[in-house]
Design a protein around this motif. Structure first.
Motif, PDB file in Angstrom:
ATOM      1  N   GLN A   1    -100.796 -47.301  52.546  1.00  7.47           N
ATOM      2  CA  GLN A   1    -100.862 -46.567  51.214  1.00  7.47           C
ATOM      3  C   GLN A   1    -100.472 -45.249  51.514  1.00  7.47           C
ATOM      4  N   SER A   2     -99.833 -44.687  50.385  1.00 11.63           N
ATOM      5  CA  SER A   2     -99.414 -43.116  50.656  1.00 11.63           C
ATOM      6  C   SER A   2     -99.807 -42.322  49.301  1.00 11.63           C
ATOM      7  N   THR A   3    -100.298 -41.279  49.838  1.00 13.21           N
ATOM      8  CA  THR A   3    -100.571 -40.175  48.904  1.00 13.21           C
ATOM      9  C   THR A   3     -99.815 -38.908  48.979  1.00 13.21           C
ATOM     10  N   CYS A   4     -99.776 -38.296  47.979  1.00 12.68           N
ATOM     11  CA  CYS A   4     -98.929 -37.208  47.888  1.00 12.68           C
ATOM     12  C   CYS A   4     -99.627 -35.760  47.571  1.00 12.68           C
ATOM     13  N   ASN A   5     -99.300 -34.654  48.233  1.00 18.01           N
ATOM     14  CA  ASN A   5    -100.275 -33.484  47.969  1.00 18.01           C
ATOM     15  C   ASN A   5     -99.451 -32.672  46.864  1.00 18.01           C
ATOM     16  N   LEU A   6     -99.821 -31.660  46.550  1.00 22.46           N
ATOM     17  CA  LEU A   6     -99.373 -30.846  45.577  1.00 22.46           C
ATOM     18  C   LEU A   6     -98.142 -30.107  45.913  1.00 22.46           C
ATOM     19  N   ARG A   7     -97.509 -30.207  47.113  1.00 25.70           N
ATOM     20  CA  ARG A   7     -96.146 -29.635  47.340  1.00 25.70           C
ATOM     21  C   ARG A   7     -95.149 -30.837  47.385  1.00 25.70           C
ATOM     22  N   GLY A   8     -95.696 -32.011  47.227  1.00 28.19           N
ATOM     23  CA  GLY A   8     -94.784 -33.239  46.820  1.00 28.19           C
ATOM     24  C   GLY A   8     -94.682 -34.159  48.040  1.00 28.19           C
ATOM     25  N   CYS A   9     -95.274 -33.642  49.540  1.00 27.73           N
ATOM     26  CA  CYS A   9     -95.146 -34.521  50.391  1.00 27.73           C
ATOM     27  C   CYS A   9     -96.065 -35.743  50.373  1.00 27.73           C
ATOM     28  N   CYS A  10     -95.441 -36.779  50.709  1.00 26.60           N
ATOM     29  CA  CYS A  10     -96.434 -38.009  50.470  1.00 26.60           C
ATOM     30  C   CYS A  10     -96.648 -38.422  51.819  1.00 26.60           C
ATOM     31  N   TRP A  11     -97.823 -38.638  52.054  1.00 27.98           N
ATOM     32  CA  TRP A  11     -98.445 -38.923  53.416  1.00 27.98           C
ATOM     33  C   TRP A  11     -98.637 -40.470  53.674  1.00 27.98           C
ATOM     34  N   SER A  12     -97.823 -41.032  54.674  1.00 29.00           N
ATOM     35  CA  SER A  12     -98.278 -42.594  54.691  1.00 29.00           C
ATOM     36  C   SER A  12     -98.132 -42.902  56.172  1.00 29.00           C
ATOM     37  N   PRO A  13     -99.234 -42.853  56.839  1.00 28.41           N
ATOM     38  CA  PRO A  13     -99.528 -43.301  58.171  1.00 28.41           C
ATOM     39  C   PRO A  13     -98.663 -44.629  58.566  1.00 28.41           C
ATOM     40  N   GLN A  14     -98.110 -44.550  59.640  1.00 32.96           N
ATOM     41  CA  GLN A  14     -97.205 -45.771  60.165  1.00 32.96           C
ATOM     42  C   GLN A  14     -97.669 -45.873  61.577  1.00 32.96           C
ATOM     43  N   SER A  15     -97.473 -47.367  61.969  1.00 38.21           N
ATOM     44  CA  SER A  15     -97.646 -47.495  63.334  1.00 38.21           C
ATOM     45  C   SER A  15     -96.645 -47.185  64.287  1.00 38.21           C
ATOM     46  N   ASN A  16     -95.415 -47.025  63.872  1.00 38.63           N
ATOM     47  CA  ASN A  16     -94.241 -46.566  64.607  1.00 38.63           C
ATOM     48  C   ASN A  16     -94.237 -45.269  64.651  1.00 38.63           C
ATOM     49  N   VAL A  17     -94.290 -44.643  65.908  1.00 37.96           N
ATOM     50  CA  VAL A  17     -94.345 -43.273  66.168  1.00 37.96           C
ATOM     51  C   VAL A  17     -93.074 -42.441  65.950  1.00 37.96           C
ATOM     52  N   SER A  18     -92.204 -43.116  65.639  1.00 36.92           N
ATOM     53  CA  SER A  18     -90.808 -42.562  65.596  1.00 36.92           C
ATOM     54  C   SER A  18     -90.607 -42.270  63.919  1.00 36.92           C
ATOM     55  N   VAL A  19     -91.194 -42.768  63.191  1.00 35.78           N
ATOM     56  CA  VAL A  19     -91.184 -42.699  61.767  1.00 35.78           C
ATOM     57  C   VAL A  19     -92.082 -41.737  61.221  1.00 35.78           C
ATOM     58  N   PRO A  20     -91.420 -40.528  60.620  1.00 36.48           N
ATOM     59  CA  PRO A  20     -92.101 -39.487  59.922  1.00 36.48           C
ATOM     60  C   PRO A  20     -93.595 -40.042  59.031  1.00 36.48           C
ATOM     61  N   TRP A  21     -94.686 -39.488  59.222  1.00 40.51           N
ATOM     62  CA  TRP A  21     -95.627 -39.766  58.320  1.00 40.51           C
ATOM     63  C   TRP A  21     -95.673 -38.958  57.031  1.00 40.51           C
ATOM     64  N   CYS A  22     -95.042 -38.061  57.081  1.00 44.69           N
ATOM     65  CA  CYS A  22     -94.819 -37.218  55.529  1.00 44.69           C
ATOM     66  C   CYS A  22     -93.421 -37.202  55.235  1.00 44.69           C
ATOM     67  N   SER A  23     -93.253 -37.514  54.195  1.00 43.29           N
ATOM     68  CA  SER A  23     -91.856 -37.536  53.489  1.00 43.29           C
ATOM     69  C   SER A  23     -91.809 -37.208  52.018  1.00 43.29           C
ATOM     70  N   PHE A  24     -90.487 -36.722  51.554  1.00 44.52           N
ATOM     71  CA  PHE A  24     -90.371 -36.367  50.208  1.00 44.52           C
ATOM     72  C   PHE A  24     -90.027 -37.512  49.548  1.00 44.52           C
ATOM     73  N   PRO A  25     -90.219 -37.837  47.962  1.00 44.29           N
ATOM     74  CA  PRO A  25     -89.728 -38.976  47.258  1.00 44.29           C
ATOM     75  C   PRO A  25     -88.304 -38.555  47.140  1.00 44.29           C
ATOM     76  N   SER A  26     -87.465 -39.499  46.455  1.00 48.45           N
ATOM     77  CA  SER A  26     -86.156 -39.364  46.182  1.00 48.45           C
ATOM     78  C   SER A  26     -85.787 -38.505  45.202  1.00 48.45           C
ATOM     79  N   ASN A  27     -86.852 -38.076  44.429  1.00 50.63           N
ATOM     80  CA  ASN A  27     -86.296 -37.107  43.254  1.00 50.63           C
ATOM     81  C   ASN A  27     -86.757 -35.623  43.748  1.00 50.63           C
ATOM     82  N   TYR A  28     -87.021 -35.208  45.059  1.00 49.24           N
ATOM     83  CA  TYR A  28     -87.351 -33.976  45.507  1.00 49.24           C
ATOM     84  C   TYR A  28     -86.096 -33.216  45.936  1.00 49.24           C
ATOM     85  N   GLY A  29     -85.997 -31.850  45.824  1.00 46.61           N
ATOM     86  CA  GLY A  29     -84.998 -31.109  46.328  1.00 46.61           C
ATOM     87  C   GLY A  29     -83.825 -31.072  45.511  1.00 46.61           C
ATOM     88  N   TYR A  30     -82.699 -31.494  46.361  1.00 51.65           N
ATOM     89  CA  TYR A  30     -81.160 -31.084  45.569  1.00 51.65           C
ATOM     90  C   TYR A  30     -80.481 -32.426  45.810  1.00 51.65           C
TER      91      TYR A  30
END
Length: 111
Positions: A1-30
């Motif tokens: 389950q993913s939760t997003c903080n005030l800055r927009g970063c969505c935290w989603s712990p993964q079992s694979n250590v090579s996958v970032p746990w915090c990412s931004f949704p596709s409507n973020y940035g440029y």
């Protein structure tokens, strides 16, 4: 389950250590607006700010992405404000690239 903080970063712990746990949704940035334009050394693209929370504030609405295929092993990209020139610290070993785009690239670039 993913939760997003005030800055927009969505935290989603993964079992694979090579996958970032915090990412931004596709409507973020440029996003690239229009098509990329070819240059002697590579390409340029206009980036437009999406309506999403800002990490640091005072975001620039439109940016210029410049990509240069400098050698078969070196790609340089630069993101600038096309409306406002800024001072860039000179470096004795890094000069402006004046050549043509390299061929037989050992990498690929997708915009």
């Amino acid at each position: 389950q993913s939760t997003c903080n005030l800055r927009g970063c969505c935290w989603s712990p993964q079992s694979n250590v090579s996958v970032p746990w915090c990412s931004f949704p596709s409507n973020y940035g440029y996003r690239v607006s229009g098509s990329t334009r070819s240059t002697q050394a590579g390409f340029q693209a206009t980036l437009t700010r999406l309506s999403s929370p800002s990490l640091f504030g005072d975001d620039i609405s439109t940016l210029l992405l410049t990509g240069e295929y400098q050698t078969s092993n070196r790609f340089r990209f630069k993101i600038t404000d096309p409306q406002t020139e800024r001072y860039e610290v000179p470096h004795e070993h890094v000069q402006d690239f004046t050549g043509s785009a390299a061929s037989n690239l050992n990498y690929s670039v997708e915009v």
